[in-house]
Design an enzyme around this catalytic site. Structure first.
Site, PDB file in Angstrom:
ATOM      1  CE1 TYR A  89      -3.226  -2.863   0.931  1.00 23.05           C
ATOM      2  CE2 TYR A  89      -4.422  -1.068   1.036  1.00 23.05           C
ATOM      3  CZ  TYR A  89      -4.512  -2.286   1.043  1.00 23.05           C
ATOM      4  OH  TYR A  89      -5.814  -3.102   0.822  1.00 23.05           O
ATOM      5  CE  LYS A 127       2.093 -17.569  -3.036  1.00 26.13           C
ATOM      6  NZ  LYS A 127       1.080 -18.839  -3.122  1.00 26.13           N
ATOM      7  CG  ASP A 143      -1.687 -20.510  -1.760  1.00 27.95           C
ATOM      8  OD1 ASP A 143      -1.105 -20.480  -0.442  1.00 27.95           O
ATOM      9  OD2 ASP A 143      -1.223 -20.897  -2.605  1.00 27.95           O
ATOM     10  CG  ASP A 145      -8.354  -5.017   1.901  1.00 23.11           C
ATOM     11  OD1 ASP A 145      -9.037  -4.526   2.563  1.00 23.11           O
ATOM     12  OD2 ASP A 145      -8.266  -5.050   0.821  1.00 23.11           O
ATOM     13  CG  ASP A 200     -13.709  -7.359   2.568  1.00 21.78           C
ATOM     14  OD1 ASP A 200     -13.285  -6.618   3.688  1.00 21.78           O
ATOM     15  OD2 ASP A 200     -14.270  -6.916   1.591  1.00 21.78           O
TER      16      ASP A 200
HETATM   17  C1  IPM Z   1     -10.382  -1.307   3.953  1.00 22.80           C
HETATM   18  C2  IPM Z   1     -10.459  -0.712   2.617  1.00 22.80           C
HETATM   19  C3  IPM Z   1      -9.191   0.437   2.383  1.00 22.80           C
HETATM   20  C4  IPM Z   1      -8.065  -0.719   2.147  1.00 22.80           C
HETATM   21  C5  IPM Z   1      -9.339   0.821   1.037  1.00 22.80           C
HETATM   22  C6  IPM Z   1     -10.543   1.547   0.775  1.00 22.80           C
HETATM   23  C7  IPM Z   1      -8.362   1.960   0.775  1.00 22.80           C
HETATM   24  O1  IPM Z   1     -10.686  -1.817   1.684  1.00 22.80           O
HETATM   25  O2  IPM Z   1     -10.345  -0.397   4.891  1.00 22.80           O
HETATM   26  O3  IPM Z   1     -10.282  -2.356   4.274  1.00 22.80           O
HETATM   27  O4  IPM Z   1      -7.732  -1.341   1.411  1.00 22.80           O
HETATM   28  O5  IPM Z   1      -7.432  -0.710   3.288  1.00 22.80           O
HETATM   29 MN    MN Z   2     -10.950  -3.680   2.693  1.00 28.26          MN
END
Ligand code: IPM
Ligand code: MN
Ligand code: NAD
Length: 354
Positions: free
Chosen positions: A142, A189, A221, A245, A249
């Site tokens: 990032y 990884k 993975d 990240d 999710d």
């Molecule tokens: C999160 C989001 C952010 C990230 C984006 C919007 C920059 O996906 O907070 O999880 O990737 O960190």
């Molecule tokens: Mn995110």
């Protein structure tokens, strides 16, 4: 009595809707427990670009510098998605995390018994699912060197980690595990990437200080698969910025919805940034439909980590659990065709239980 100034950056899409409910819950906590919280709004993301040209205006930074904690909604949306735009809403989020050196992003994931029937997974898989992601937040790909447009034919991003960056987040993970079930799963990884070999070697070294914690290494993975096949086996997961990240999710499915997950972004002091894990959900924005649980549980984390109000944090978490137990479900949880409550109604239900 605790007095606290909270900076509110509600941002775009459903950000203001879910943050509104988190503020109402905090106001209820203040009146019930005799605290004084003040809330001050600041701009971030797309709305900040529209009004000031910057995704994170200086004024917002000054506001946050004077606050005990930051409550954030979400940023981004189709309006600002132009790939050639010089400034993007997401840059505001990355800049604020970096500005306050909030290197550890805690993302707890719990499977609530009340919601087990509402996930696409088998209910027996969800028994005992209670994990904490510790996502590195101010390093890695990032923030590594990147080139957006060279000759127009190539672009690159760089995954770079220093030993110090991995050490500090690993300490957070091991200490968290000591207060939980004593296990850390380090995600990497290392079979391919040099930065991830440094990650693994550093985590192994830090582990020497924590003989009471079990350490496992999981390749990212395989981890994506294990999160579905053996989710209850995870306690604390420590992962790089990008892997944390993505996997959090994925893990939100175990909790019933992405709208359920809260997060706390912490540095070396008590100042923290609290935001749900989800984004601005443009597909449901403005409809009083979003699940505010992630935002409300982020407010509970704010009470715990920035204000040291553990009993108050637990009261909020218990009220959320009671609301879910009473089948107050927003549309993302409610079974297809069933009845559901609005964002506002869910928030009010939590407040009533409080
Ligand atoms: C999160 C989001 C952010 C990230 C984006 C919007 C920059 O996906 O907070 O999880 O990737 O960190
Ligand atoms: Mn995110
Ligand atoms: P998203 O998280 O906004 O939405 C993904 C899906 O989950 C959508 O179907 C959405 O309706 C649903 N969802 C998300 N939160 C929900 C909630 N609280 N209640 C009910 N349903 C919910 O991800 P996306 O659609 O990939 O991204 C949209 C925008 O948000 C993009 O601009 C992205 O960059 C941004 N984003 C911001 C953050 C942040 O501010 N921290 C995080 C992720 C994405």
């Amino acid at each position: 009595m605790t007095t606290a100034k909270i900076a509110v950056l509600s941002g775009d899409g459903i950000g203001p809707e879910v943050t509104g409910q988190a503020i109402s819950v905090l106001q209820k906590v203040a009146s019930k427990f005799g605290h004084e919280f003040s809330f001050e709004d600041g701009l971030i993301g797309g709305i900040a670009i529209d009004q000031t040209g910057s995704a994170l205006p200086d004024e917002t930074l000054r506001l946050c510098e004077g606050a005990s904690a930051i409550l954030l909604g979400a940023v981004g949306g189709p309006k600002w998605d132009n790939p050639t735009a010089p400034v993007r809403p997401e840059q505001g989020l990355l800049r604020i995390r970096k500005h306050f050196e909030l290197f550890a992003n805690l993302r707890p994931v719990k499977a609530y018994p009340a919601l087990a029937q509402h996930t696409p997974l088998k209910t027996e898989l969800l028994e005992g699912v209670d994990m904490l992601f510790v996502r590195e937040l101010t390093g890695g790909i990032y923030f590594g060197q990147r080139q957006e447009q060279g000759d127009g034919d190539t672009a690159y991003d760089t995954e770079l980690y220093t030993v110090g960056e991995v050490e500090r987040v690993a300490h957070i993970a091991f200490r968290a595990a000591q207060g939980r079930r004593g296990k850390v799963s380090s995600v990497d990884k290392a079979n391919v990437l040099a930065a991830m070999r440094l990650w693994r070697r550093t985590v192994v070294n830090v582990h020497e200080d924590y003989s009471d914690v079990t350490l496992e290494h999981v390749l990212v993975d395989a981890c994506a698969m294990h999160l579905i096949t053996r989710p209850a086996s995870f306690d604390v997961l420590v992962a790089s910025n990008l892997f944390g990240d993505i996997l959090s999710d994925e893990a939100s499915v175990l909790a019933g919805s992405l709208g359920m997950l809260p997060s706390a972004s912490l540095g070396s002091g008590t100042m923290g940034l609290y935001e749900p894990v989800h984004g601005s959900a443009p597909d449901i924005a403005g409809q009083d439909k979003a699940n505010p649980t992630g935002a409300i549980l982020s407010a509970a984390m704010l009470l715990r980590y920035s204000l040291g109000l553990e009993a108050e944090a637990r009261a909020v978490e218990a009220a959320v659990e009671q609301a879910l137990g009473a089948e107050a479900y927003t549309a993302d949880i409610a079974p297809r065709g069933g009845s559901s409550v609005s964002t506002t109604e869910f928030g009010q239900t939590v407040i009533n239980y409080l």
